[in-house]
Design a protein around this motif. Structure first.
Motif, mmCIF file in Angstrom:
data_model
loop_
_atom_site.group_PDB
_atom_site.id
_atom_site.type_symbol
_atom_site.label_atom_id
_atom_site.label_comp_id
_atom_site.label_asym_id
_atom_site.label_seq_id
_atom_site.Cartn_x
_atom_site.Cartn_y
_atom_site.Cartn_z
ATOM 1 N N GLU A 1 0.905 -1.290 -0.217
ATOM 2 C CA GLU A 1 0.093 0.255 -0.071
ATOM 3 C C GLU A 1 0.892 1.225 -0.078
ATOM 4 O OE1 GLU A 1 0.005 -1.609 4.002
ATOM 5 O OE2 GLU A 1 -0.422 -2.441 2.328
ATOM 6 N N SER A 2 1.831 1.092 0.528
ATOM 7 C CA SER A 2 3.072 2.256 0.597
ATOM 8 C C SER A 2 3.490 2.486 -0.889
ATOM 9 C CB SER A 2 4.037 2.097 1.798
ATOM 10 O OG SER A 2 3.631 2.303 3.006
ATOM 11 N N SER B 1 2.202 1.551 -3.619
ATOM 12 C CA SER B 1 1.148 1.999 -4.545
ATOM 13 C C SER B 1 0.989 3.503 -4.410
ATOM 14 C CB SER B 1 0.047 1.157 -4.072
ATOM 15 O OG SER B 1 -0.508 1.542 -3.075
ATOM 16 N N ARG B 2 1.295 4.190 -3.430
ATOM 17 C CA ARG B 2 1.024 5.752 -3.476
ATOM 18 C C ARG B 2 2.366 6.536 -4.068
ATOM 19 N NH1 ARG B 2 -1.615 4.172 1.209
ATOM 20 N NH2 ARG B 2 0.167 4.079 2.643
ATOM 21 N N ILE B 3 3.312 5.784 -4.446
ATOM 22 C CA ILE B 3 4.437 6.368 -5.045
ATOM 23 C C ILE B 3 4.082 6.806 -6.419
ATOM 24 C CG2 ILE B 3 6.857 6.218 -5.702
ATOM 25 C CD1 ILE B 3 7.292 4.278 -3.314
ATOM 26 N N ARG B 4 4.149 7.942 -7.003
ATOM 27 C CA ARG B 4 3.854 8.636 -8.276
ATOM 28 C C ARG B 4 4.634 8.015 -9.301
ATOM 29 N NH1 ARG B 4 3.498 14.312 -6.209
ATOM 30 N NH2 ARG B 4 1.723 14.202 -4.848
ATOM 31 N N ARG C 1 8.198 2.816 -8.189
ATOM 32 C CA ARG C 1 7.359 1.666 -7.636
ATOM 33 C C ARG C 1 8.039 0.246 -8.229
ATOM 34 N NH1 ARG C 1 3.258 4.845 -9.551
ATOM 35 N NH2 ARG C 1 3.016 3.673 -11.235
ATOM 36 N N ASP D 1 6.612 6.253 4.264
ATOM 37 C CA ASP D 1 5.433 6.743 3.986
ATOM 38 C C ASP D 1 4.968 8.352 4.461
ATOM 39 O OD1 ASP D 1 2.589 7.351 2.914
ATOM 40 O OD2 ASP D 1 2.297 5.202 3.013
ATOM 41 N N LYS E 1 2.421 9.815 4.982
ATOM 42 C CA LYS E 1 1.130 10.058 5.765
ATOM 43 C C LYS E 1 1.568 9.367 7.258
ATOM 44 C CE LYS E 1 -0.938 5.273 4.911
ATOM 45 N NZ LYS E 1 -0.519 4.810 6.403
ATOM 46 N N ASP E 2 2.607 8.785 7.229
ATOM 47 C CA ASP E 2 2.825 8.350 8.697
ATOM 48 C C ASP E 2 3.731 9.352 9.386
ATOM 49 O OD1 ASP E 2 1.530 5.851 8.218
ATOM 50 O OD2 ASP E 2 3.225 5.095 7.514
#
Length: 145
Positions: free
Chosen positions: A11-12, A14-17, A22, A58, A60-61
């Motif tokens: 999930e981390s 997958s958030r990499i543009r 990735r 990440d 978000k963390d």
């Protein structure tokens, strides 16, 4: 970072543009995280807890600046009354980073940066009309669109 933090969860990743990043991270061999207390055995556990949060891969963390300053490890260093907080800066504020610059544009920006330390020369330069609007949108010249 992965040597210390271990393999990233899907999930981390997958958030990499960036597609190449990735793919690279997905293809890495699995690594377990190294406990910070093992890597830094003589460091205060509170400092290690904060460090782990700050170094999370990440975004978000990551704690906000306000949350980090409120961490028990930093108790007494921050005065909440004197530490203003605000909303995150809009990504639009960094739009200038997306522009492709020619060598002359870079020279112009460096010259403008130098002029920031010499206000009288800057005013003369702006009055001359020989400038772009890259950094000074109200200069009247529409070179970058």
């Amino acid at each position: 970072m992965t040597d210390m933090l271990g393999t990233l969860p899907p999930e981390s990743i997958s958030r990499i543009r960036n597609e190449k990043a990735r793919r690279y991270l997905s293809s890495m061999r699995k690594k377990p995280p190294v406990p910070f207390s093992q890597k830094f055995p003589n460091v205060d556990p509170g400092a290690l807890r904060l460090l782990e949060r700050l170094l999370a891969f990440d975004p978000k963390d990551h704690p906000t600046a306000e949350e980090a300053l409120a961490d028990p490890y930093l108790y007494g260093l921050a005065t909440v009354d004197r530490e203003p907080s605000t909303q995150p800066i809009s990504k639009l504020e960094f739009e200038f980073k997306r522009r492709k610059l020619a060598k002359d544009d870079v020279r112009e920006l460096i010259y403008r940066e130098i002029l920031e330390y010499h206000p009288q020369m800057l005013q003369e330069y702006l009055r001359s009309g020989d400038q772009t609007n890259f950094m000074y949108p109200n200069s009247g010249v529409e070179r970058f669109k």
